[in-house]
Design an enzyme around this catalytic site. Structure first.
Site, PDB file in Angstrom:
ATOM      1  N   HIS A   7      -8.146  -1.160   0.011  1.00 23.67           N
ATOM      2  CA  HIS A   7      -7.153  -2.181  -0.356  1.00 23.67           C
ATOM      3  C   HIS A   7      -7.965  -3.417  -0.656  1.00 23.67           C
ATOM      4  CE1 HIS A   7      -4.050  -0.180   2.343  1.00 23.67           C
ATOM      5  NE2 HIS A   7      -5.176   0.243   2.859  1.00 23.67           N
TER       6      HIS A   7
ATOM      7  N   HIS B 188      -5.217  -0.892  -5.021  1.00 18.86           N
ATOM      8  CA  HIS B 188      -5.640   0.223  -4.179  1.00 18.86           C
ATOM      9  C   HIS B 188      -6.545   1.112  -5.010  1.00 18.86           C
ATOM     10  CE1 HIS B 188      -1.910  -1.342  -2.436  1.00 18.86           C
ATOM     11  NE2 HIS B 188      -2.653  -1.292  -1.354  1.00 18.86           N
TER      12      HIS B 188
ATOM     13  N   CYS C 155       0.791  -1.237   0.000  1.00 18.27           N
ATOM     14  CA  CYS C 155       0.000   0.000   0.000  1.00 18.27           C
ATOM     15  C   CYS C 155       0.824   1.290   0.000  1.00 18.27           C
ATOM     16  CB  CYS C 155      -1.022   0.022   1.122  1.00 18.27           C
ATOM     17  SG  CYS C 155      -0.829  -1.213   2.377  1.00 18.27           S
TER      18      CYS C 155
ATOM     19  N   ASP D 129      -2.612  -7.355  -5.229  1.00 18.92           N
ATOM     20  CA  ASP D 129      -3.119  -6.190  -4.524  1.00 18.92           C
ATOM     21  C   ASP D 129      -3.758  -5.187  -5.481  1.00 18.92           C
ATOM     22  OD1 ASP D 129      -3.469  -4.750  -2.221  1.00 18.92           O
ATOM     23  OD2 ASP D 129      -1.379  -4.973  -1.612  1.00 18.92           O
TER      24      ASP D 129
ATOM     25  N   LYS E 182     -12.328  -4.988   7.652  1.00 21.82           N
ATOM     26  CA  LYS E 182     -12.225  -5.680   6.362  1.00 21.82           C
ATOM     27  C   LYS E 182     -13.283  -6.749   6.185  1.00 21.82           C
ATOM     28  CE  LYS E 182      -8.628  -8.657   8.286  1.00 21.82           C
ATOM     29  NZ  LYS E 182      -7.505  -9.501   7.993  1.00 21.82           N
TER      30      LYS E 182
ATOM     31  N   ARG F 175       7.196 -11.198   4.939  1.00 22.11           N
ATOM     32  CA  ARG F 175       6.797 -11.021   6.339  1.00 22.11           C
ATOM     33  C   ARG F 175       7.485 -12.078   7.180  1.00 22.11           C
ATOM     34  NH1 ARG F 175       0.213 -10.244   5.655  1.00 22.11           N
ATOM     35  NH2 ARG F 175       0.366  -8.402   4.331  1.00 22.11           N
TER      36      ARG F 175
END
Length: 587
Positions: A462, A337, A286, A335, A416, A315
């Site tokens: 997102h 945005h 993001c 992803d 979300k 991660r």
RNA sequence: GCUGGAAUAGCGCAGUCGGUAGCGCAACUGAUUCGUAAUCAGUAGGUCGAGGGUUCAAGUCCCUUUUCCAGCUCCA
């Protein structure tokens, strides 16, 4: 079966009904606890509910309980079933209940009791010498539990909190008869054969090596599959008006401080130094997307502005949580945005939900939806969170979509909607997600010029559809058990010459099919046709073409399908027609 | 990260009481040239996950560590 309810009433319910089945398994859990108490009187009991395919019970043992102890526990359970105790339900006031539990030295039960209101009437079930504080319901007699099996033992934190003591959880399952139990155990065995980790190795799709725990290696065939998913993804996103970008994998500390990740996500970020300055490898795409948005002044006329990115993210997931492709430390998120005005939120969310449904339906996946709300470690004002949560709720209600609420499970920057898919043994994995974010545009001071000529702050969504391509592939492999549809098969056609003499003809066919865009291999080993077929079947190739003297003379091929066997001989052209009809690529 | 289990040839596995590391498949070589799920013969392949210890002797016993598996916690 007669089911004894908490209020003392009795209801009739079969094993095929949720009420009956849960009561049945729950009673088995009590039988387990009774047996454990008989064999090891110093053990402390915590809780033991029924779960989807069985039950578990959490104990605090003062010795190391292992699967080697299963035999004696199961033997004792059999006795209890045979002794045929009636399950007697009764209630008593809290003080008396605590007294009882103190006598029996059950500290976990006392802890639970102390949290109930003082005037609460506590529900108990008793079978023989064993009694348990329990809301039920239960079956009427222990003799109903004719077939059961203890399956595994594992650690579980008391009350699900990692700060608490770890107890010993015993998992098991039970059925009204041995046949059903056998059937269930066989089904488990079958499911294990579909495990994507096993198939990934067998089919040469990917490798997980000790040198990179949680960092999958994609092998040639696995990469074909991954790239096919990406091709499909690009096609539908172009159709939906997304613009694809690519942003750096590593960005400086200041950016992550602005986004809030440096403070809220630090434990999962990999960092490094460049010229003495801190950099972090992105755990999310993001902030990069945000910077792209800010490269130019934006107008409301561009909205909703859909910017997509196949972001390679890293991660540092805890070692114990890694799981094949389902849970990795490095993955590609599909992803996007989306920047918009407040009044565009509802339609935009609905559009994304439809897109996710389209994609999952394409693969035949079943899914369930969860709404995750504000977590403890969050940023932003109460009003923003309320507005964001309401927007998601309204969109779900509008679409009349069934969903469950997952309290406190949102991202730190917003609530979300999550889409969960099932693996081969029924574990669910979050894949798609739609997250509303009021925070990032503020933190980055994102703006657009409105109709009124003034500057405004955009709303940001997102969203991912696959979730991560890795996890999606894991689900995909298990869903199809490695037998991918034609368009997704890494090798679509395998040509099997009867003997070396026909390799030349096989090559002619191969180049013909390759010109049509088919992925095609030849098995040129000096082996018998039966063995080549066997190999191709084990590789789960959808079409096998047998080429021998007969075919050379007729200018044809004999076609064999992965699941349908011998289809007889046909010309290359009619084969191509059939393959195109089935779909050699996603259109 | 936590609890419990596991790690032996590319893969699937055996290895008893501590006493010369084995089987099947795959690989390679040769023979065979075959019609719808396994042709025959031979060859090669190992620091027994890694490090330390006990012992005359360790795949086997002890300690440390890495990775994997089940579950918990966490999450795409």
């Amino acid at each position: 079966m007669k089911i004894k309810m908490k209020d003392g009433s009795i209801r009739e319910a079969g094993f095929d009904e949720e009420l009956g089945r849960n009561a049945f398994r729950h009673t088995t859990a009590h039988i387990l606890a009774q047996a454990v108490k008989r064999l090891y009187p110093t053990v402390k009991c915590a809780i033991g509910p029924s779960v989807a395919d069985g039950f578990y019970y959490d104990f605090d043992f003062d010795f190391r309980f292992s699967e080697e102890n299963f035999a004696e526990v199961e033997a004792e359970m059999k006795k209890i079933v045979k002794e045929n105790f009636q399950l007697r339900h009764y209630t008593q006031d809290r003080g008396r209940a605590i007294q009882d539990m103190e006598e029996r030295e059950e500290p976990y039960k006392i802890e639970l009791l102390n949290e109930l209101p003082e005037d609460e009437e506590i529900s108990f079930y008793r079978q023989g010498e064993y009694l348990e504080m329990c809301a039920g319901p239960h079956v009427a007699y222990t003799s109903a539990v004719r077939a059961f099996k203890l399956l595994s033992v594992a650690g579980a934190y008391w009350r699900g909190d990692e700060k608490n003591k770890m107890l010993t959880r015993i998992y098991g399952t039970s059925f009204p008869n041995e046949e059903l139990l056998e059937e269930y155990l066989n089904r488990l065995e079958e499911a294990k054969k579909r495990d994507h980790r096993k198939l990934g190795k067998e089919l040469g799709l990917f490798a997980l090596l000790e040198e990179g725990p949680g960092f999958p290696f994609f092998l040639p065939k696995g990469l074909i599959l991954k790239n096919l998913l990406i091709d499909y993804w690009r096609k539908i996103h172009a159709r939906e008006g997304y613009m694809e970008i690519s942003t750096p994998v590593m960005l400086n500390r200041q950016l992550w401080e602005t986004s809030g990740h440096w403070e809220h996500y630090m434990d999962k970020m990999y960092t490094t130094l460049i010229d003495g300055e801190d950099f972090a490898i992105k755990p999310m795409s993001c902030p990069g997307g945000m910077l792209v948005y800010k490269t130019e002044p934006r107008s409301y006329r561009e909205f909703p502005m859909r910017i997509s990115e196949l972001g390679l993210i890293h991660r540092n997931e805890k070692s114990g949580t890694l799981h094949g492709l389902m849970r990795v430390r490095c993955c590609t998120q599909d992803d996007a945005h989306i920047f918009m005005r407040t009044e565009q939120i509802q339609d935009e969310i609905k559009g994304i939900v439809r897109l996710i449904d389209e994609v999952y339906s394409t693969f035949g996946f079943k899914y369930h939806v969860e709404l995750s709300t504000r977590p403890e470690n969050s940023i932003g004002s109460d009003e923003d969170w309320k507005m964001a949560t309401d927007s998601l709720t309204n969109a779900l209600e509008d679409l009349k979509l069934q969903y469950i609420i997952n309290e406190g499970d949102g991202a730190f920057y917003g609530p979300k909607i999550d889409f969960h898919l099932e693996d081969s043994i029924g574990r669910t994995w979050q894949c798609g997600t739609i997250q509303l974010d009021f925070q990032l545009p503020q933190r980055f001071e994102a703006e657009y010029i409105g109709e009124d000529g003034n500057k405004h702050r955009p709303i940001m969504i997102h969203r991912v559809v696959f979730g991560s391509i890795e996890r999606f592939m894991g689900i995909l492999i298990e869903h199809f058990a490695g037998k991918f549809p034609l368009w997704l098969s890494p090798v679509q056609v395998k040509i099997l010459p009867i003997s070396d003499k026909f390799i030349g003809y096989a090559k002619e066919i191969q180049s013909h099919l390759q010109k049509e865009g088919l992925r095609c291999e030849i098995d040129g080993r000096s082996e018998k046709i039966g063995f080549k077929i066997r190999t191709a079947q084990l590789e789960k190739v959808p079409y096998m073409l047998i080429a021998g003297e007969k075919e050379v003379k007729a200018g044809s091929v004999s076609v064999r399908r992965r699941d349908g066997g011998d289809l007889g001989s046909m010309t290359i052209d009619s084969l191509l027609e059939a393959l195109h009809k089935e779909g050699i690529r996603k259109q």
